[in-house]
Write a protein that holds these residues in place. Sequence first.
Motif, mmCIF file in Angstrom:
data_model
loop_
_atom_site.group_PDB
_atom_site.id
_atom_site.type_symbol
_atom_site.label_atom_id
_atom_site.label_comp_id
_atom_site.label_asym_id
_atom_site.label_seq_id
_atom_site.Cartn_x
_atom_site.Cartn_y
_atom_site.Cartn_z
ATOM 1 N N SER A 149 8.207 18.999 -1.081
ATOM 2 C CA SER A 149 7.016 19.207 -1.901
ATOM 3 C C SER A 149 6.224 17.914 -2.094
ATOM 4 C CB SER A 149 7.412 19.762 -3.273
ATOM 5 O OG SER A 149 8.198 18.815 -3.992
ATOM 6 N N ASN A 150 6.851 16.781 -1.803
ATOM 7 C CA ASN A 150 6.163 15.495 -1.966
ATOM 8 C C ASN A 150 5.145 15.314 -0.844
ATOM 9 O OD1 ASN A 150 5.666 12.507 -1.803
ATOM 10 N ND2 ASN A 150 7.186 12.483 -3.452
ATOM 11 N N PRO A 151 3.887 14.951 -1.189
ATOM 12 C CA PRO A 151 2.864 14.793 -0.149
ATOM 13 C C PRO A 151 3.184 13.703 0.875
ATOM 14 C CG PRO A 151 2.092 13.972 -2.289
ATOM 15 C CD PRO A 151 3.355 14.720 -2.543
ATOM 16 N N GLU A 152 4.120 12.806 0.542
ATOM 17 C CA GLU A 152 4.486 11.729 1.471
ATOM 18 C C GLU A 152 5.761 12.054 2.256
ATOM 19 O OE1 GLU A 152 2.800 9.093 2.240
ATOM 20 O OE2 GLU A 152 1.179 9.511 0.831
ATOM 21 N N TYR A 153 6.205 13.310 2.180
ATOM 22 C CA TYR A 153 7.432 13.708 2.883
ATOM 23 C C TYR A 153 7.317 13.471 4.387
ATOM 24 C CZ TYR A 153 11.296 16.628 4.555
ATOM 25 O OH TYR A 153 12.428 17.083 5.176
ATOM 26 N N ALA A 154 6.111 13.622 4.940
ATOM 27 C CA ALA A 154 5.934 13.435 6.381
ATOM 28 C C ALA A 154 6.235 12.005 6.806
ATOM 29 C CB ALA A 154 4.506 13.805 6.785
ATOM 30 N N ASN A 155 6.047 11.047 5.888
ATOM 31 C CA ASN A 155 6.329 9.645 6.205
ATOM 32 C C ASN A 155 7.784 9.266 5.940
ATOM 33 O OD1 ASN A 155 3.693 8.970 7.030
ATOM 34 N ND2 ASN A 155 3.042 8.694 4.918
ATOM 35 N N LEU A 156 8.394 9.892 4.923
ATOM 36 C CA LEU A 156 9.783 9.603 4.568
ATOM 37 C C LEU A 156 10.508 10.925 4.332
ATOM 38 C CD1 LEU A 156 9.096 6.644 2.126
ATOM 39 C CD2 LEU A 156 10.289 6.468 4.303
ATOM 40 N N GLY A 190 0.820 -1.209 0.000
ATOM 41 C CA GLY A 190 0.000 0.000 0.000
ATOM 42 C C GLY A 190 0.849 1.252 0.000
ATOM 43 N N SER A 191 1.935 1.229 0.762
ATOM 44 C CA SER A 191 2.838 2.379 0.759
ATOM 45 C C SER A 191 3.574 2.494 -0.567
ATOM 46 C CB SER A 191 3.848 2.255 1.910
ATOM 47 O OG SER A 191 3.202 2.371 3.159
ATOM 48 N N GLY A 192 3.874 1.359 -1.224
ATOM 49 C CA GLY A 192 4.446 1.401 -2.570
ATOM 50 C C GLY A 192 3.484 2.056 -3.534
ATOM 51 N N PHE A 193 2.202 1.737 -3.402
ATOM 52 C CA PHE A 193 1.155 2.343 -4.223
ATOM 53 C C PHE A 193 1.096 3.850 -4.005
ATOM 54 C CE2 PHE A 193 -3.177 3.753 -5.005
ATOM 55 C CZ PHE A 193 -3.571 3.052 -6.142
ATOM 56 N N ALA A 194 1.168 4.276 -2.741
ATOM 57 C CA ALA A 194 1.017 5.692 -2.412
ATOM 58 C C ALA A 194 2.325 6.470 -2.501
ATOM 59 C CB ALA A 194 0.438 5.831 -0.998
ATOM 60 N N VAL A 195 3.438 5.861 -2.072
ATOM 61 C CA VAL A 195 4.714 6.569 -1.975
ATOM 62 C C VAL A 195 5.667 6.190 -3.099
ATOM 63 C CG1 VAL A 195 6.696 7.051 -0.490
ATOM 64 C CG2 VAL A 195 4.464 6.571 0.534
ATOM 65 N N GLY A 196 5.822 4.891 -3.318
ATOM 66 C CA GLY A 196 6.770 4.421 -4.315
ATOM 67 C C GLY A 196 7.906 3.637 -3.685
ATOM 68 N N PHE A 207 9.956 6.164 -8.206
ATOM 69 C CA PHE A 207 11.264 5.530 -8.018
ATOM 70 C C PHE A 207 12.281 6.489 -7.399
ATOM 71 C CE2 PHE A 207 9.113 2.863 -11.004
ATOM 72 C CZ PHE A 207 9.542 1.588 -10.704
ATOM 73 N N VAL A 208 11.820 7.643 -6.979
ATOM 74 C CA VAL A 208 12.695 8.578 -6.271
ATOM 75 C C VAL A 208 12.899 8.072 -4.848
ATOM 76 C CG1 VAL A 208 12.893 10.923 -5.381
ATOM 77 C CG2 VAL A 208 11.960 10.544 -7.662
ATOM 78 N N MET A 209 14.164 7.904 -4.453
ATOM 79 C CA MET A 209 14.462 7.340 -3.144
ATOM 80 C C MET A 209 14.487 8.396 -2.031
ATOM 81 S SD MET A 209 14.646 4.112 -3.522
ATOM 82 C CE MET A 209 15.190 3.756 -1.872
ATOM 83 N N ILE A 210 14.863 9.630 -2.370
ATOM 84 C CA ILE A 210 14.946 10.703 -1.379
ATOM 85 C C ILE A 210 13.890 11.745 -1.706
ATOM 86 C CG2 ILE A 210 16.438 12.406 -0.282
ATOM 87 C CD1 ILE A 210 17.323 9.528 0.129
ATOM 88 N N LEU A 211 12.811 11.794 -0.924
ATOM 89 C CA LEU A 211 11.702 12.696 -1.194
ATOM 90 C C LEU A 211 12.037 14.110 -0.730
ATOM 91 C CD1 LEU A 211 8.698 10.478 0.006
ATOM 92 C CD2 LEU A 211 9.889 10.450 -2.202
#
Length: 550
Positions: A236-243, A72-78, A229-233
């Motif tokens: 501006s990425n909406p998933e920055y709070a998680n990674l 699920g996180s792959g789906f949302a984050v990558g 496939f970006v490893m370092i968010l």
Amino acid sequence: MTSSFGFWDYFIFIAYAFLILGVGLWVSRDKKGHQKNAEDYFLASKSLPWWAIGASLIAANISAEQFIGMSGSGFAVGLAIASYEWMAAITLLIVGKFFLPIFIEKGLYTIPEFVEKRYSTNLKTILAVFWIALYVFVNLASVLYLGSLALETIMGIPMVYGVIGLSLFAAAYSLYGGLSAVAWTDVIQVIFLVFGGLVTSYLALNTVSDGQGVLEGMKIVYETVPEKFVMILDKSNPEYANLPGLGVLVGGLWVANLYYWGFNQYIIQRTLAAKSLREAQKGIILAAFLKIVIPVIVVVPGIAAYVMIHDAEIMNRLGEIGQQNLPSLEQADKAYPWLLQFLPTGLKGVAFAALAAAIVSSLASMLNSTSTIFTMDIYKQYIDKNASDKKTVNVGRLSAGAALIIAGIMAPLLGGIDQAFQFIQEWTGLVSPGILAVFMLGLFWKKTTNRAAIVGALVSIPIAFYFKIAPGGWSDSPIFVNVPFLDQMGYTTLLTMLVIVLVSLNQNKGKDDPKGIPLSKELFKTSAKFNIGAFAAMIIIATIYALFWN
């Protein structure tokens, strides 16, 4: 294609269930003239070989939170979520090199037992209660919830019945046989979960390429969603709070990994049951290698699912089945169960057996470790210090059953959480920084005192809660305003360590704690094979990050 189970799917799944139960009960049997004692039940008679240890480490680790939550996180984050797996490979090698020699030399049953040897019984009890609460209310409950969610999504089984079924399956052999049953069945579970995961990855990528193969499918996925496939968010990425960007590599993810792989009872218990230190370290190397491979079977399918549902042509090929139980960014954890619908008869049973293997093996591991901590660190300490082996084993079984019942009641209450993998990391992150600080300073700084460790462990919880719930923080400084949870873990660990250092220095005026454990150089001597394995793993991981950095 059909979303329903066929005869061969049911046959394979039922055969898998009987195989696991049969092997679990067979290895659990008491040998003629020998009644199971505490070492047999909680540490598998200290007889595990390296390959069983490596397989069991992965089976205990890979559960519904990886198959479903990390997909699920792959789906949302990558692919960035794979940082947990690849950095875990390095962490495993650190644990094998520096921590494991001490734990095995001390002949430990539990991680809290080390705390007693280094600090005091009071601190051991505090941390034992922390761990039991974490295992029951977060780990066990979330694994049961995610597993039941998969059953509900794939087969239409109501959540409550899924919780009951998975609980009974895990309890059927693990409560009776202890760690021996768990570890030896894990060897079979790992084969199922790796093979089943590869089957699902193959199907997803082959579907994306319209039958042109996995490599072509991977190429299409990469070209379609390069941002996945970006490893370092960046911020501006909406998933920055998680990674949180580079904070993943130099910050809180190290806290999560060192705590999980080094001081987590249901993980480290396998290594404590090894025939020898060398066997344990070889098992660690096997587990580290498998951690490098795991993202292929748990993250890539989630990314492929994202491409599939956003491609009208692919969705037309999938037909009506493709419209059922669609995942979304708000319900990303549906990605893996959604993919299983498209597997052909037979392979669907294999993939579902793999998912069940991941769920049941983790449940069994958590149950065994929860009962070990309760029995050895609480029951024998405060209730019956002279309990016989028979009574000790029975208490272990009863406490595991009680933990399973409580977690089963809690599991349905978790409904509605998004990205369960992140949910587990966040709540574990409230406890792990304080525990890690206590252990790291206890291992590597002889001046650390018992009083300081107790103060640090207790203070770490309000510090962690402050970072989690405070609307603005201490000041207008951006460091303390809405910081990502991985950064929260890093800050909490550093502040807790500072508290422990200050209290220790004030109490002892710079003198060593008499219980401080000297770190002998002889203790850290390891084979050349271990060092070669460590070097190879680090090179592979560095190469992966270099390829997908941007």
